[in-house]
Design an enzyme around this catalytic site. Structure first.
Site: not given
Length: 507
Positions: A14, A174
Site C-alpha cells: 500500500d 478502495e
C-alpha cells in the site's frame, strides 16, 4: 539506465508517496506490527532508505485489540505548506486519523481522528484552501468511495460524507486518491481485491464531488492473467517529479511456487506514467509493471549498504527491527547486558494473537543467510528462546532452545494450521549460533556449537507460509523470540544477528 522492481522488497504494501522539493518520501502499511508506518526517503525514486516511523508510541498506535492483519491499514502521505500529513486507519482502534510533522524523520503528532468511516483514507489539498478527505466504505449510498471536507487543524468534518464513485464494477473499490491536474480532478482507485485480479482504475471530473467520468481504457494498471514474475499490481499513488515526468508507486507480489504462492508479502514497485492526448494516465508499459524498467532521468543518489551484522551496540534498535504488537514492558533490553539484545519470555506465545517477546525484521529476499549468536541456558520446563520465521499465529517455524528431561535441546518446529511437527536434537551447554537459510522454496534450520559443530535440524516449505495458504495481508518476518509458560523466564541474550541477502539483482 535501468532499475529493478520491486524498489522496496519484502512486506511493504500500500505505498503512498509525496515530494518536497527534490526529496521524495514514501510510507507503507504495517497492520499488527509496531512501530507503525515506516517512512522512506529517496532523491531519485529508485533508491530508498528508511528514515523513521510515523507511529512510534502506544498512544499513537494501540494494538492490544489487533488480530492478525488487523491494526494499521493503508496510509496516504501528503506534503502541504511545509507540513507532512500521514492519514491511515487503525481498524482495531480509533478508525481513521492523521498525524503530522514538519520533520519526516519524526516525531509525529498525536492522532487527529476523522469521523468519516471506512478504510484507505486519503487527502487532497485543493488550490482554494479546502481539504478533502476520501475513504472506501459501505455507506448509505452503497459501496464505493466517499468524500467530505475537513478542517485540517482539527480533523473535524465540515460537510457530510458523499459517495463520489463506485468504480468500474470490480470487487472492493478502495485505495482512493484524488489529484488536481490541468483543471481536472482525477480520482484513482484500486479494484478487484488485493489478489490476482487486482487492478487500478481512474475517473475524472471538473468538480471535486463529480460526477466522475471513467477513463475509456480502464484499467490503467493490471498484471492479471500475465506470464510474469509480478502479479496482483494495484493500490497505486502518483507523483510528478521535478522534471515534469510522472511516476507511480504500487504494490505487487512475486509468487515463487505452483500453485502460485507468495510469502515475502506485498512489495513496493515503481513505474513510469504517460499521459494520452485526451489527458488520461497510463501506468507502466501499456498498463503493466515489468521486473526491469527504464530509470527516471534524475541524478542517481545511492545510500550506503546496510551492514550484514547488527552487534546491538547502540542505545536503541535500528529501524529494521519490529515488534509484534505493542511490546510487553520488560520483554526486551539493550541495557541489561551491554552489547546484547536480551529477551525475557513471558506467557504470550507465537500461537496466539498476542504480544510475545519478539524482535524481528522483514524477510525481504528469496535467498538469504540469517544467523544469531544466542547465550541461553533454559532452567524451567515450558520456556524457550531462539528464532522464528513467522507469518501469523497459525503459520510459523521456530528454531529454539529449550530443556527436556533436564538436558538442553535444539528444536526445529513447523506449525501449519492445526498441524505441528518437531525435530529435536541434544544441544551441549554454552553459547550457540542459530542459522536459518532462506531459499525461494524452503527454510533450512541448523544450530552450531563449539562442542558439536553444525547440526542440521530440517527444513520447511515457504509455500506453507504463503498468503495463499496462511491468509492475511502481511509477509514473513524473521525474529528473535522467547516465551515462558511458567512465568519463570531465563534471560535470552543475543550477541549479534546477521541478515545477508543473496538474491542476484536483475541489472
Amino acid at each position: 539506465m535501468q532499475y529493478t522492481n520491486p524498489v522496496i522488497p519484502g512486506f511493504h504494501p500500500d505505498p503512498s508517496i509525496c515530494r518536497a522539493g527534490d526529496d521524495y518520501y514514501l510510507v507503507t502499511s504495517t497492520f499488527e506490527y509496531y512501530p507503525g508506518v515506516p517512512i522512506f526517503h529517496s532523491r531519485d525514486l529508485v533508491h530508498w532508505r528508511q528514515i523513521g516511523h510515523c507511529l512510534t508510541t502506544a498512544g499513537q498506535l494501540p494494538l492490544e485489540n489487533a488480530g492478525s492483519s488487523g491494526g494499521i491499514f493503508a496510509p496516504t502521505l501528503r506534503y502541504h505548506n511545509g507540513w507532512f500529513y500521514m492519514v491511515t486507519t487503525n481498524v482495531s482502534g480509533m478508525g481513521n486519523f492523521f498525524v503530522k510533522t514538519q520533520n519526516p524523520e519524526g516525531p509525529w503528532s498525536q492522532p487527529y481522528p476523522v469521523a468519516q468511516s471506512g478504510i484507505d483514507p486519503s487527502l487532497l489539498f485543493d488550490e482554494d484552501g479546502r481539504v478533502y478527505f476520501q475513504s472506501a466504505r459501505d455507506g448509505e449510498q452503497g459501496n464505493g468511495i466517499y468524500q467530505c471536507e475537513i478542517d485540517i487543524e482539527t480533523g473535524c468534518m465540515l460537510t457530510e460524507s458523499m459517495l463520489i464513485w463506485k468504480g468500474t464494477g470490480g470487487a472492493h473499490p478502495e485505495a482512493p486518491h484524488v489529484y488536481r491536474n490541468n483543471g481536472w480532478y482525477y480520482l484513482m482507485i484500486a479494484e478487484g481485491g488485493t489478489e490476482y485480479g487486482h487492478m487500478e482504475t481512474i475517473a475524472r471530473s471538473r468538480q471535486p464531488y463529480g460526477p466522475y467520468e471513467a477513463c475509456p481504457h480502464n484499467p490503467i494498471l493490471s498484471n492479471r492473467s500475465m506470464h510474469s514474475s509480478i502479479h496482483a499490481t494495484g493500490h497505486a499513488d502518483l507523483i510528478e517529479a521535478q522534471d515534469g515526468s510522472w511516476w507511480a508507486v504500487c504494490l505487487g507480489i512475486r509468487p515463487v511456487s505452483y500453485p502460485m504462492g507468495h510469502h515475502l508479502g506485498r512489495e513496493t514497485f515503481l513505474a513510469p506514467v504517460t499521459w494520452t492526448a485526451e489527458g488520461w494516465p497510463v501506468i507502466g508499459n501499456g498498463g503493466h509493471i515489468e521486473p526491469v524498467m527504464d530509470s527516471p532521468l534524475l541524478p542517481e543518489v545511492r545510500w550506503p549498504e546496510k551492514p550484514v551484522r547488527d552487534h546491538f551496540d547502540g542505545t536503541g534498535l535500528g529501524l529494521d527491527w519490529t515488534f509484534l504488537r505493542n511490546p510487553a514492558e520488560g520483554s526486551w533490553s539493550l541495557e541489561e547486558r551491554p552489547g546484547h539484545l536480551v529477551l525475557h519470555g513471558h506467557e504470550a506465545t507465537l500461537n496466539e494473537a498476542a504480544a510475545p517477546a519478539f524482535v524481528g525484521r522483514r524477510l525481504s529476499h528469496f535467498t538469504a543467510n540469517i544467523a544469531a549468536a544466542l547465550d541461553y541456558e533454559p532452567q524451567h520446563e515450558g520456556e524457550e528462546a531462539g528464532l522464528t520465521v513467522y507469518k501469523n499465529e497459525r503459520h510459523h517455524y521456530e528454531l529454539v532452545l529449550r530443556t527436556a528431561n533436564g538436558r538442553r535441546v535444539a528444536v526445529f518446529r513447523r506449525t501449519v494450521g492445526s498441524l505441528r511437527v518437531e525435530h529435536v536434537e541434544e544441544c551441549p551447554a554454552g553459547p550457540v549460533i542459530l542459522r536459518i537459510k532462506a531459499l525461494p522454496g524452503s527454510i533450512e534450520a541448523s544450530v552450531q556449537s563449539p562442542e558439536s559443530g553444525v547440526t542440521e535440524l530440517g527444513s520447511g516449505e515457504t509455500h506453507h507460509l504463503s498468503t495463499e495458504i496462511s491468509g492475511g495481508f502481511t509477509g514473513v518476518f524473521v525474529a528473535m523470540c522467547a516465551t515462558s509458560g511458567s512465568g519463570l523466564a531465563t534471560p535470552a541474550a543475543y550477541d549479534w544477528f546477521d541478515y545477508e541477502p543473496l538474491d542476484q539483482p536483475a541489472v
